[in-house]
Design a protein around this motif. Structure first.
Motif, mmCIF file in Angstrom:
data_model
loop_
_atom_site.group_PDB
_atom_site.id
_atom_site.type_symbol
_atom_site.label_atom_id
_atom_site.label_comp_id
_atom_site.label_asym_id
_atom_site.label_seq_id
_atom_site.Cartn_x
_atom_site.Cartn_y
_atom_site.Cartn_z
ATOM 1 N N THR A 32 34.000 43.445 32.678
ATOM 2 C CA THR A 32 33.490 42.115 32.339
ATOM 3 C C THR A 32 32.619 42.203 31.089
ATOM 4 O O THR A 32 32.252 43.297 30.647
ATOM 5 N N GLU A 33 32.271 41.054 30.539
ATOM 6 C CA GLU A 33 31.349 41.033 29.399
ATOM 7 C C GLU A 33 29.996 41.598 29.798
ATOM 8 O O GLU A 33 29.356 42.315 29.026
ATOM 9 N N ALA A 34 29.553 41.305 31.013
ATOM 10 C CA ALA A 34 28.276 41.841 31.487
ATOM 11 C C ALA A 34 28.322 43.361 31.557
ATOM 12 O O ALA A 34 27.335 44.036 31.225
ATOM 13 N N LEU A 35 29.451 43.926 31.969
ATOM 14 C CA LEU A 35 29.596 45.381 32.022
ATOM 15 C C LEU A 35 29.591 45.960 30.611
ATOM 16 O O LEU A 35 28.934 46.972 30.348
ATOM 17 N N ARG A 36 30.280 45.313 29.688
ATOM 18 C CA ARG A 36 30.284 45.762 28.288
ATOM 19 C C ARG A 36 28.882 45.716 27.691
ATOM 20 O O ARG A 36 28.482 46.609 26.944
ATOM 21 N N ASP A 37 28.142 44.661 28.011
ATOM 22 C CA ASP A 37 26.783 44.533 27.491
ATOM 23 C C ASP A 37 25.846 45.575 28.082
ATOM 24 O O ASP A 37 24.950 46.080 27.407
ATOM 25 N N GLU A 87 33.698 36.102 36.339
ATOM 26 C CA GLU A 87 32.595 37.058 36.338
ATOM 27 C C GLU A 87 31.444 36.528 37.186
ATOM 28 O O GLU A 87 31.177 35.329 37.201
ATOM 29 N N GLN A 88 30.773 37.439 37.861
ATOM 30 C CA GLN A 88 29.620 37.103 38.702
ATOM 31 C C GLN A 88 28.465 38.040 38.350
ATOM 32 O O GLN A 88 28.060 38.885 39.151
ATOM 33 N N PRO A 89 27.884 37.913 37.145
ATOM 34 C CA PRO A 89 26.873 38.872 36.694
ATOM 35 C C PRO A 89 25.623 38.920 37.566
ATOM 36 O O PRO A 89 24.945 39.947 37.601
ATOM 37 N N ASP A 90 25.338 37.860 38.318
ATOM 38 C CA ASP A 90 24.184 37.887 39.223
ATOM 39 C C ASP A 90 24.409 38.846 40.383
ATOM 40 O O ASP A 90 23.447 39.317 41.004
ATOM 41 N N MET A 91 25.676 39.166 40.673
ATOM 42 C CA MET A 91 26.020 40.061 41.777
ATOM 43 C C MET A 91 26.169 41.511 41.305
ATOM 44 O O MET A 91 26.201 42.422 42.119
ATOM 45 N N VAL A 95 31.138 42.813 38.888
ATOM 46 C CA VAL A 95 31.603 41.985 40.006
ATOM 47 C C VAL A 95 32.305 40.727 39.505
ATOM 48 O O VAL A 95 31.826 40.052 38.590
ATOM 49 N N VAL A 96 33.443 40.430 40.132
ATOM 50 C CA VAL A 96 34.182 39.197 39.846
ATOM 51 C C VAL A 96 34.533 38.518 41.162
ATOM 52 O O VAL A 96 34.614 39.151 42.212
ATOM 53 N N LYS A 97 34.732 37.223 41.082
ATOM 54 C CA LYS A 97 35.159 36.426 42.232
ATOM 55 C C LYS A 97 36.600 36.005 41.994
ATOM 56 O O LYS A 97 36.926 35.384 40.979
ATOM 57 N N LEU A 98 37.469 36.356 42.932
ATOM 58 C CA LEU A 98 38.873 35.985 42.832
ATOM 59 C C LEU A 98 39.045 34.523 43.198
ATOM 60 O O LEU A 98 38.304 33.983 44.025
ATOM 61 N N SER A 99 40.050 33.897 42.624
ATOM 62 C CA SER A 99 40.271 32.480 42.887
ATOM 63 C C SER A 99 40.948 32.232 44.228
ATOM 64 O O SER A 99 40.990 31.103 44.700
ATOM 65 N N GLY A 100 41.459 33.272 44.855
ATOM 66 C CA GLY A 100 42.129 33.133 46.150
ATOM 67 C C GLY A 100 42.807 34.432 46.522
ATOM 68 O O GLY A 100 42.546 35.475 45.919
ATOM 69 N N PRO A 101 43.694 34.389 47.505
ATOM 70 C CA PRO A 101 44.416 35.603 47.888
ATOM 71 C C PRO A 101 45.254 36.121 46.719
ATOM 72 O O PRO A 101 45.682 35.353 45.860
#
Length: 165
Positions: A32-37, A87-91, A95-101
Protein backbone atom coordinates in the motif's frame (compact mmCIF):
# COMPACT_ATOMS: atom_id res chain seq x y z
CA UNK A 1 -3.89 -5.25 -6.47
CA UNK A 2 -2.06 -8.36 -5.23
CA UNK A 3 -3.51 -9.16 -1.81
CA UNK A 4 -2.20 -11.74 0.64
CA UNK A 5 -5.07 -13.30 2.55
CA UNK A 6 -4.31 -15.11 5.80
CA UNK A 7 -6.08 -18.45 5.89
CA UNK A 8 -6.15 -21.97 7.28
CA UNK A 9 -6.44 -25.38 5.69
CA UNK A 10 -10.17 -25.47 6.45
CA UNK A 11 -10.54 -22.21 4.52
CA UNK A 12 -8.82 -23.90 1.56
CA UNK A 13 -11.42 -26.65 1.76
CA UNK A 14 -14.16 -23.99 1.56
CA UNK A 15 -12.42 -22.39 -1.42
CA UNK A 16 -12.39 -25.75 -3.19
CA UNK A 17 -16.02 -26.55 -2.31
CA UNK A 18 -17.58 -23.13 -2.89
CA UNK A 19 -15.19 -21.43 -5.32
CA UNK A 20 -15.00 -18.52 -2.87
CA UNK A 21 -12.78 -17.52 0.01
CA UNK A 22 -14.19 -15.32 2.73
CA UNK A 23 -11.27 -13.52 4.34
CA UNK A 24 -11.75 -13.32 8.09
CA UNK A 25 -13.45 -9.97 8.72
CA UNK A 26 -12.56 -9.04 5.14
CA UNK A 27 -8.91 -8.24 5.93
CA UNK A 28 -5.86 -8.87 3.80
CA UNK A 29 -2.37 -7.46 3.33
CA UNK A 30 -0.82 -5.74 0.32
CA UNK A 31 1.77 -3.25 -0.83
CA UNK A 32 0.00 0.00 0.00
CA UNK A 33 1.00 3.66 -0.14
CA UNK A 34 1.21 3.62 3.66
CA UNK A 35 3.65 0.69 3.48
CA UNK A 36 5.74 2.51 0.85
CA UNK A 37 5.79 5.63 3.01
CA UNK A 38 6.76 3.68 6.15
CA UNK A 39 9.70 1.97 4.40
CA UNK A 40 11.59 4.75 2.69
CA UNK A 41 13.77 2.22 0.87
CA UNK A 42 12.99 -1.02 -0.89
CA UNK A 43 11.30 -1.97 -4.11
CA UNK A 44 7.84 -3.48 -4.52
CA UNK A 45 9.24 -7.02 -4.34
CA UNK A 46 10.74 -6.34 -0.91
CA UNK A 47 7.56 -4.62 0.23
CA UNK A 48 5.54 -7.60 -1.03
CA UNK A 49 7.63 -9.82 1.22
CA UNK A 50 6.71 -7.62 4.18
CA UNK A 51 2.99 -7.74 3.35
CA UNK A 52 3.21 -11.51 2.82
CA UNK A 53 4.91 -11.96 6.21
CA UNK A 54 2.11 -9.97 7.85
CA UNK A 55 -0.42 -12.35 6.30
CA UNK A 56 1.58 -15.37 7.49
CA UNK A 57 1.66 -13.89 11.01
CA UNK A 58 -2.11 -13.29 10.86
CA UNK A 59 -2.55 -16.92 9.84
CA UNK A 60 -1.05 -17.86 13.23
CA UNK A 61 -3.97 -16.09 14.89
CA UNK A 62 -6.49 -17.89 12.69
CA UNK A 63 -4.92 -21.22 13.58
CA UNK A 64 -5.13 -20.29 17.26
CA UNK A 65 -8.86 -19.69 16.83
CA UNK A 66 -9.51 -23.09 15.22
CA UNK A 67 -9.94 -26.24 17.25
CA UNK A 68 -6.80 -28.41 17.38
CA UNK A 69 -8.75 -31.36 15.96
CA UNK A 70 -8.99 -29.82 12.47
CA UNK A 71 -6.79 -31.08 9.67
CA UNK A 72 -3.34 -29.44 9.81
CA UNK A 73 -3.85 -27.22 12.86
CA UNK A 74 -0.19 -26.15 12.76
CA UNK A 75 0.27 -25.15 9.13
CA UNK A 76 -0.06 -21.54 8.07
CA UNK A 77 -1.84 -20.76 4.80
CA UNK A 78 -1.64 -17.58 2.74
CA UNK A 79 -3.71 -17.10 -0.40
CA UNK A 80 -2.42 -14.66 -3.03
CA UNK A 81 -5.19 -13.03 -5.03
CA UNK A 82 -5.54 -10.18 -7.49
CA UNK A 83 -8.57 -8.21 -6.29
CA UNK A 84 -9.77 -4.73 -5.44
CA UNK A 85 -9.14 -3.66 -1.87
CA UNK A 86 -9.13 -0.45 0.14
CA UNK A 87 -6.11 0.56 2.19
CA UNK A 88 -6.70 0.69 5.94
CA UNK A 89 -3.66 2.61 7.29
CA UNK A 90 -5.25 3.01 10.73
CA UNK A 91 -5.09 -0.80 11.07
CA UNK A 92 -1.49 -1.11 9.84
CA UNK A 93 0.66 -0.06 6.93
CA UNK A 94 -0.04 -3.17 4.84
CA UNK A 95 -3.65 -3.80 5.88
CA UNK A 96 -6.41 -3.70 3.26
CA UNK A 97 -10.13 -4.34 3.39
CA UNK A 98 -11.53 -6.58 0.68
CA UNK A 99 -14.76 -5.58 -0.98
CA UNK A 100 -16.24 -9.06 -0.50
CA UNK A 101 -15.50 -12.75 -0.95
CA UNK A 102 -12.67 -13.63 -3.31
CA UNK A 103 -13.49 -15.87 -6.26
CA UNK A 104 -11.30 -18.83 -7.12
CA UNK A 105 -10.71 -17.20 -10.51
CA UNK A 106 -8.98 -14.28 -8.72
CA UNK A 107 -6.62 -16.51 -6.77
CA UNK A 108 -3.05 -16.42 -8.10
CA UNK A 109 -1.32 -18.90 -5.77
CA UNK A 110 -1.56 -20.89 -2.56
CA UNK A 111 1.16 -20.88 0.10
CA UNK A 112 1.15 -23.58 2.79
CA UNK A 113 3.55 -24.68 5.51
CA UNK A 114 5.24 -28.04 5.07
CA UNK A 115 5.12 -30.80 7.68
CA UNK A 116 8.62 -30.00 8.99
CA UNK A 117 7.47 -26.53 10.09
CA UNK A 118 4.66 -27.72 12.37
CA UNK A 119 6.59 -27.70 15.68
CA UNK A 120 7.83 -24.14 15.17
CA UNK A 121 4.39 -22.99 14.03
CA UNK A 122 2.81 -24.64 17.09
CA UNK A 123 5.24 -22.74 19.33
CA UNK A 124 4.54 -19.50 17.46
CA UNK A 125 0.78 -19.90 17.84
CA UNK A 126 1.24 -20.21 21.59
CA UNK A 127 3.55 -17.18 21.68
CA UNK A 128 2.02 -14.70 19.23
CA UNK A 129 0.03 -12.69 21.81
CA UNK A 130 2.98 -12.40 24.18
CA UNK A 131 5.19 -11.41 21.25
CA UNK A 132 2.82 -8.56 20.43
CA UNK A 133 3.22 -7.37 24.01
CA UNK A 134 7.01 -7.30 23.71
CA UNK A 135 8.05 -10.60 25.30
CA UNK A 136 11.47 -11.28 23.75
CA UNK A 137 11.29 -15.08 24.03
CA UNK A 138 7.87 -15.05 22.41
CA UNK A 139 9.14 -12.76 19.65
CA UNK A 140 11.93 -15.27 18.96
CA UNK A 141 9.43 -18.15 18.77
CA UNK A 142 7.24 -16.24 16.32
CA UNK A 143 10.30 -15.17 14.34
CA UNK A 144 11.47 -18.79 14.07
CA UNK A 145 8.18 -19.72 12.41
CA UNK A 146 8.10 -16.66 10.15
CA UNK A 147 11.57 -17.48 8.83
CA UNK A 148 10.28 -20.75 7.38
CA UNK A 149 9.18 -20.23 3.77
CA UNK A 150 5.75 -21.51 2.85
CA UNK A 151 5.51 -23.98 -0.02
CA UNK A 152 4.04 -22.53 -3.22
CA UNK A 153 1.18 -24.22 -5.08
CA UNK A 154 -0.46 -23.21 -8.32
CA UNK A 155 -4.18 -22.56 -7.94
CA UNK A 156 -4.81 -25.46 -10.36
CA UNK A 157 -3.43 -27.75 -7.64
CA UNK A 158 -6.09 -26.75 -5.09
CA UNK A 159 -8.02 -30.03 -5.40
CA UNK A 160 -4.85 -32.08 -5.04
CA UNK A 161 -3.68 -30.02 -2.06
CA UNK A 162 -6.99 -30.40 -0.23
CA UNK A 163 -7.40 -34.11 -1.01
CA UNK A 164 -3.86 -35.44 -0.88
CA UNK A 165 -1.78 -33.18 1.34
Amino acid sequence: MRVYIPATFSMLQSLKDDGLIHARSGWGFAVTEALRDFYTEGDDEELSDIAFDEAARASLRLLDAEAPEVKFPFRRVVISADVDAQEQPDMGEAVVKLSGPVSLSDVAALHIDVEQSEEKVKAAIAAVDAADLGDEDAELAVGDALEIPLAWYDVAELGMVVELL
